[in-house]
Design a protein around this motif. Sequence first.
Motif, PDB file in Angstrom:
ATOM      1  N   GLY A 116       0.814  -1.212   0.000  1.00  0.00           N
ATOM      2  CA  GLY A 116       0.000   0.000   0.000  1.00  0.00           C
ATOM      3  C   GLY A 116       0.842   1.255   0.000  1.00  0.00           C
ATOM      4  N   VAL A 117       1.947   1.247   0.731  1.00  0.00           N
ATOM      5  CA  VAL A 117       2.821   2.418   0.772  1.00  0.00           C
ATOM      6  C   VAL A 117       3.445   2.681  -0.592  1.00  0.00           C
ATOM      7  N   ALA A 118       3.829   1.624  -1.294  1.00  0.00           N
ATOM      8  CA  ALA A 118       4.402   1.791  -2.635  1.00  0.00           C
ATOM      9  C   ALA A 118       3.406   2.478  -3.566  1.00  0.00           C
ATOM     10  N   VAL A 119       2.142   2.102  -3.465  1.00  0.00           N
ATOM     11  CA  VAL A 119       1.108   2.742  -4.285  1.00  0.00           C
ATOM     12  C   VAL A 119       0.967   4.207  -3.909  1.00  0.00           C
ATOM     13  N   SER A 120       0.984   4.507  -2.620  1.00  0.00           N
ATOM     14  CA  SER A 120       0.813   5.894  -2.184  1.00  0.00           C
ATOM     15  C   SER A 120       1.980   6.770  -2.630  1.00  0.00           C
ATOM     16  N   ILE A 121       3.197   6.237  -2.599  1.00  0.00           N
ATOM     17  CA  ILE A 121       4.358   7.016  -3.041  1.00  0.00           C
ATOM     18  C   ILE A 121       4.254   7.314  -4.540  1.00  0.00           C
ATOM     19  N   LEU A 122       3.771   6.355  -5.314  1.00  0.00           N
ATOM     20  CA  LEU A 122       3.557   6.592  -6.734  1.00  0.00           C
ATOM     21  C   LEU A 122       2.536   7.705  -6.953  1.00  0.00           C
ATOM     22  N   GLN A 123       1.471   7.689  -6.185  1.00  0.00           N
ATOM     23  CA  GLN A 123       0.451   8.734  -6.303  1.00  0.00           C
ATOM     24  C   GLN A 123       1.013  10.103  -5.936  1.00  0.00           C
ATOM     25  N   VAL A 124       1.811  10.159  -4.868  1.00  0.00           N
ATOM     26  CA  VAL A 124       2.410  11.425  -4.455  1.00  0.00           C
ATOM     27  C   VAL A 124       3.375  11.935  -5.522  1.00  0.00           C
ATOM     28  N   ALA A 125       4.139  11.034  -6.133  1.00  0.00           N
ATOM     29  CA  ALA A 125       5.087  11.438  -7.173  1.00  0.00           C
ATOM     30  C   ALA A 125       4.357  12.070  -8.358  1.00  0.00           C
ATOM     31  N   VAL A 126       3.248  11.472  -8.775  1.00  0.00           N
ATOM     32  CA  VAL A 126       2.463  12.040  -9.880  1.00  0.00           C
ATOM     33  C   VAL A 126       1.899  13.398  -9.476  1.00  0.00           C
ATOM     34  N   PHE A 127       1.408  13.501  -8.248  1.00  0.00           N
ATOM     35  CA  PHE A 127       0.859  14.772  -7.771  1.00  0.00           C
ATOM     36  C   PHE A 127       1.923  15.866  -7.746  1.00  0.00           C
ATOM     37  N   LEU A 128       3.115  15.552  -7.260  1.00  0.00           N
ATOM     38  CA  LEU A 128       4.189  16.542  -7.242  1.00  0.00           C
ATOM     39  C   LEU A 128       4.574  16.961  -8.658  1.00  0.00           C
ATOM     40  N   GLY A 129       4.523  16.007  -9.594  1.00  0.00           N
ATOM     41  CA  GLY A 129       4.804  16.361 -10.989  1.00  0.00           C
ATOM     42  C   GLY A 129       3.767  17.322 -11.552  1.00  0.00           C
ATOM     43  N   ILE A 130       2.484  17.068 -11.256  1.00  0.00           N
ATOM     44  CA  ILE A 130       1.430  17.972 -11.720  1.00  0.00           C
ATOM     45  C   ILE A 130       1.576  19.348 -11.061  1.00  0.00           C
ATOM     46  N   ALA A 131       1.905  19.360  -9.756  1.00  0.00           N
ATOM     47  CA  ALA A 131       2.098  20.631  -9.063  1.00  0.00           C
ATOM     48  C   ALA A 131       3.254  21.414  -9.676  1.00  0.00           C
ATOM     49  N   ALA A 132       4.326  20.724 -10.056  1.00  0.00           N
ATOM     50  CA  ALA A 132       5.463  21.403 -10.687  1.00  0.00           C
ATOM     51  C   ALA A 132       5.069  22.018 -12.020  1.00  0.00           C
ATOM     52  N   LEU A 133       4.174  21.362 -12.762  1.00  0.00           N
ATOM     53  CA  LEU A 133       3.715  21.907 -14.034  1.00  0.00           C
ATOM     54  C   LEU A 133       2.904  23.190 -13.846  1.00  0.00           C
ATOM     55  N   THR A 134       2.274  23.319 -12.676  1.00  0.00           N
ATOM     56  CA  THR A 134       1.509  24.541 -12.388  1.00  0.00           C
ATOM     57  C   THR A 134       2.367  25.632 -11.766  1.00  0.00           C
ATOM     58  N   GLY A 135       3.661  25.361 -11.598  1.00  0.00           N
ATOM     59  CA  GLY A 135       4.574  26.366 -11.061  1.00  0.00           C
ATOM     60  C   GLY A 135       4.876  26.238  -9.585  1.00  0.00           C
TER      61      GLY A 135
END
Length: 264
Positions: A116-135
Amino acid sequence: MSAYATALAAIVSREAMRFVQQRGRFLAALVRPLVWLVVFAAGFRAALGLSIIPPYQTYITYEVYILPGLCGMIQLFNGMQSSLSLVYDQEMGSMRLLLTSPLPRWWLLFSKLLAGVAVSILQVAVFLGIAALTGITVPPWGYLAVLPALLASGLMLGALGLVLSSTIRQLENFAGVMNFVIFPMFFLSSALYPLWRMAESSPLLRDICALNPFTHAVELIRFALYGQLNLTALAWVVGCGALFMAAALWGYDPARAMQRRRPG
């Protein structure tokens, strides 16, 4: 050791297949924090001024402040979602079958937790990538430094989910219990507001937030994103994680599980 590794690989692959088949779960995990980041943060930006507080070296926007809290939100919801699947496994009998295997019970539960933690880290990584695209960015090394913090916080929150799943007998009862845990933990923390802000309105509320394990998970992530280690937060996260895991091991004792499933 090969038996331990085989069990870990089997459990992680099963959780990975379940995650791939439930694409709505992945999208829902991203929609919640993105709504807070794009909609609510824009509205709160003018109302909430933030001074210079560690680990920040200058004044920051509200979006930057809540970024670690939203990462914690993803892990919190994922931990509860993983525990929901455990309740389902209990109803179907597969969880009891898993716990009767010759391997130690703590290893089987830890394998479920790690998946479950591995899945959550993947989700956080995608979220941080989207946040970086928004500046909304953090120092480049912060994306790597945050991984151990995400592992520690994910294990603690996932262990809390294990404790909850061990106390719930029926799937339909889980939603109410989950909301009773998620929303108080999230709102009574430093995810949305600094503790000094809360102290201005209510010292008691500030003390409650300071005792919330989720607060320390958020602060551990916050400092790690800027390459710093918050030892107090780390001690809280590790200590609470060990406590939750011990409670989960007691709750998933095979003898107790069989007694709960007896009619009457």
